[in-house]
Design an enzyme around this catalytic site. Structure first.
Site, short mmCIF file in Angstrom:
data_model
loop_
_atom_site.label_atom_id
_atom_site.label_comp_id
_atom_site.label_asym_id
_atom_site.label_seq_id
_atom_site.Cartn_x
_atom_site.Cartn_y
_atom_site.Cartn_z
CE LYS A 116 14.65 -22.05 18.86
NZ LYS A 116 15.67 -21.68 17.90
CB SER B 162 12.46 -25.33 19.32
OG SER B 162 13.77 -25.04 18.95
CE LYS C 273 8.61 -26.10 16.22
NZ LYS C 273 9.86 -26.08 16.94
P1 NAD Z 1 13.29 -31.08 10.24
O1 NAD Z 1 11.83 -31.10 9.99
O2 NAD Z 1 14.25 -30.80 9.12
O3 NAD Z 1 13.76 -32.47 10.92
C1 NAD Z 1 13.03 -33.18 11.89
C2 NAD Z 1 13.33 -34.66 11.73
O4 NAD Z 1 12.63 -35.39 12.75
C3 NAD Z 1 12.83 -35.23 10.39
O5 NAD Z 1 13.89 -35.89 9.74
C4 NAD Z 1 11.71 -36.19 10.81
O6 NAD Z 1 11.58 -37.30 9.96
C5 NAD Z 1 12.17 -36.61 12.18
N1 NAD Z 1 11.10 -37.16 13.03
C6 NAD Z 1 9.85 -36.68 13.25
N2 NAD Z 1 9.18 -37.46 14.13
C7 NAD Z 1 10.04 -38.46 14.48
C8 NAD Z 1 9.94 -39.56 15.36
N3 NAD Z 1 8.83 -39.82 16.08
N4 NAD Z 1 11.03 -40.38 15.50
C9 NAD Z 1 12.15 -40.15 14.79
N5 NAD Z 1 12.31 -39.13 13.92
C10 NAD Z 1 11.27 -38.28 13.78
O7 NAD Z 1 13.52 -30.02 11.42
P2 NAD Z 1 14.86 -29.23 11.79
O8 NAD Z 1 14.92 -27.98 11.00
O9 NAD Z 1 16.02 -30.18 11.81
O10 NAD Z 1 14.48 -28.77 13.29
C11 NAD Z 1 14.51 -29.66 14.40
C12 NAD Z 1 14.23 -28.85 15.66
O11 NAD Z 1 15.23 -27.84 15.80
C13 NAD Z 1 12.87 -28.12 15.62
O12 NAD Z 1 12.30 -28.10 16.88
C14 NAD Z 1 13.26 -26.71 15.18
O13 NAD Z 1 12.32 -25.74 15.63
C15 NAD Z 1 14.62 -26.56 15.85
N6 NAD Z 1 15.52 -25.59 15.21
C16 NAD Z 1 15.65 -25.55 13.86
C17 NAD Z 1 16.50 -24.61 13.28
C18 NAD Z 1 16.64 -24.49 11.77
O14 NAD Z 1 17.19 -23.47 11.31
N7 NAD Z 1 16.24 -25.48 11.00
C19 NAD Z 1 17.20 -23.71 14.09
C20 NAD Z 1 17.08 -23.81 15.46
C21 NAD Z 1 16.24 -24.75 16.01
#
Ligand code: NAD
Length: 294
Positions: free
Chosen positions: A170, A95, A238
């Site tokens: 979104k 997102s 964010k």
């Molecule tokens: P998270 O913080 O748990 O995971 C993100 C991952 O990305 C981490 O493991 C981090 O190490 C990795 N990362 C960061 N920079 C990187 C790079 N340059 N190269 C490789 N890996 C990298 O986040 P999440 O909860 O899994 O969310 C991911 C996305 O999905 C976000 O944009 C969030 O807004 C969206 N989202 C999350 C949810 C939720 O309930 N958690 C629901 C819908 C959407």
């Protein structure tokens, strides 16, 4: 099919597992080594960098926190565009700001890489079940090409328009969820302060017009004092920042969003940024000195 997957956080890990369960080979990368190890155990193949993922796969999925992370992983040194062949497809399921999706798509196009934005809603439980709602922007032909793969991870995938339209959709989703949680927290604090058992309030109103998916998911967490994410306050800040910035650029005004974002910002300052967004209740608990629990 061999699928590349970058970003193995709360959402990425179960999404990778569902792709593997459906019979696909998945090549993964994350900057956190332990996250790679967790899905390697389940059968994923580790890559050394995002470029290495792209070298091995013609379809690459990213699931990263925000615009800057996707730009780094795609356009930065050791990024997807260093390894990807022309004709490869990038599906960014993070997102991020719609304007960032447009910028990244333009950089991909220069290398002949096709990109769509495909953020999701539903949170970790739906990522585990493979029933997320997926909202997509970009070339409809690319959407059609990857539709079956998206439907392994989602219960629905809707093409919303040109590149960035998935993330605009979104942002609308995130505004509704944030304001809804705040309204639920405010109302449950009112009824608690006025001496009515919050479990009774929940039972009485969840089937009426005030009821919502948000209420059903978040009230039980609040009443248990369970703020384990789920969806983190920091990630929601964010999204709301991206919504307000997009609103300013497009001439839309988001006063309710701005207010809830400031409430979340206070929680961040209080050290609750990694709590679930249902911890918005903590804002009301802080100002009243009263807890809303079973
Ligand atoms: P998270 O913080 O748990 O995971 C993100 C991952 O990305 C981490 O493991 C981090 O190490 C990795 N990362 C960061 N920079 C990187 C790079 N340059 N190269 C490789 N890996 C990298 O986040 P999440 O909860 O899994 O969310 C991911 C996305 O999905 C976000 O944009 C969030 O807004 C969206 N989202 C999350 C949810 C939720 O309930 N958690 C629901 C819908 C959407």
């Amino acid at each position: 099919m061999k699928i590349g997957f970058i970003g193995l956080g709360i959402m990425g890990k179960p999404m990778v597992r569902n792709l593997m369960k459906a019979g696909h080979e998945v090549v993964v990368y994350d900057i956190i080594e332990d996250n790679i190890k967790e899905v390697e155990k389940d059968g994923a193949k580790a890559a050394a960098s995002s470029a290495d993922v792209a070298r091995q796969c013609r379809l690459i999925i990213t699931m990263l926190p925000n615009s800057g992370h996707v730009k780094t992983a795609v356009m930065g040194p050791g990024g997807v565009l260093e390894g990807a062949e022309a004709g490869s497809i990038l599906v960014d399921m993070s997102s991020i700001a719609p304007l960032a999706s447009k910028e990244i798509c333009a950089a991909c196009a220069e290398k002949g890489v096709k990109m769509i934005d495909a953020p999701v809603s539903g949170g970790e439980p739906k990522a585990i079940d493979g029933t997320m709602s997926i909202m997509v922007g970009g070339d409809k032909a690319v959407f059609d090409e990857v539709y079956d793969i998206l439907m392994i991870m989602g219960g629905s995938a809707v093409h919303c328009g040109d590149i960035g339209a998935g993330n605009t959709t979104k942002l609308a989703n995130q505004v509704i969820v944030a304001v809804n949680i705040a309204a639920v927290a405010e109302a449950f604090m009112l009824s608690t302060k006025a001496g009515v058992d919050p479990e009774k309030v929940f039972d009485a109103i969840k089937g009426g017009l005030a009821g919502s998916t948000v209420m059903n998911a978040k009230v039980p967490m609040i009443l248990d004092g369970n703020f384990k994410p789920g969806f983190k306050i920091d990630l929601h800040i964010k999204d709301l920042n991206n919504a307000i910035e997009t609103g300013h650029a497009e001439g839309a005004y988001l006063p309710l969003t701005a207010q809830v974002m400031e409430m979340m910002q206070i929680l961040h300052e209080d050290g609750y940024g990694q709590n679930d967004h249902s911890a918005l209740m903590r804002f009301y608990e802080k100002v009243t000195g009263t807890e809303v629990r079973k």
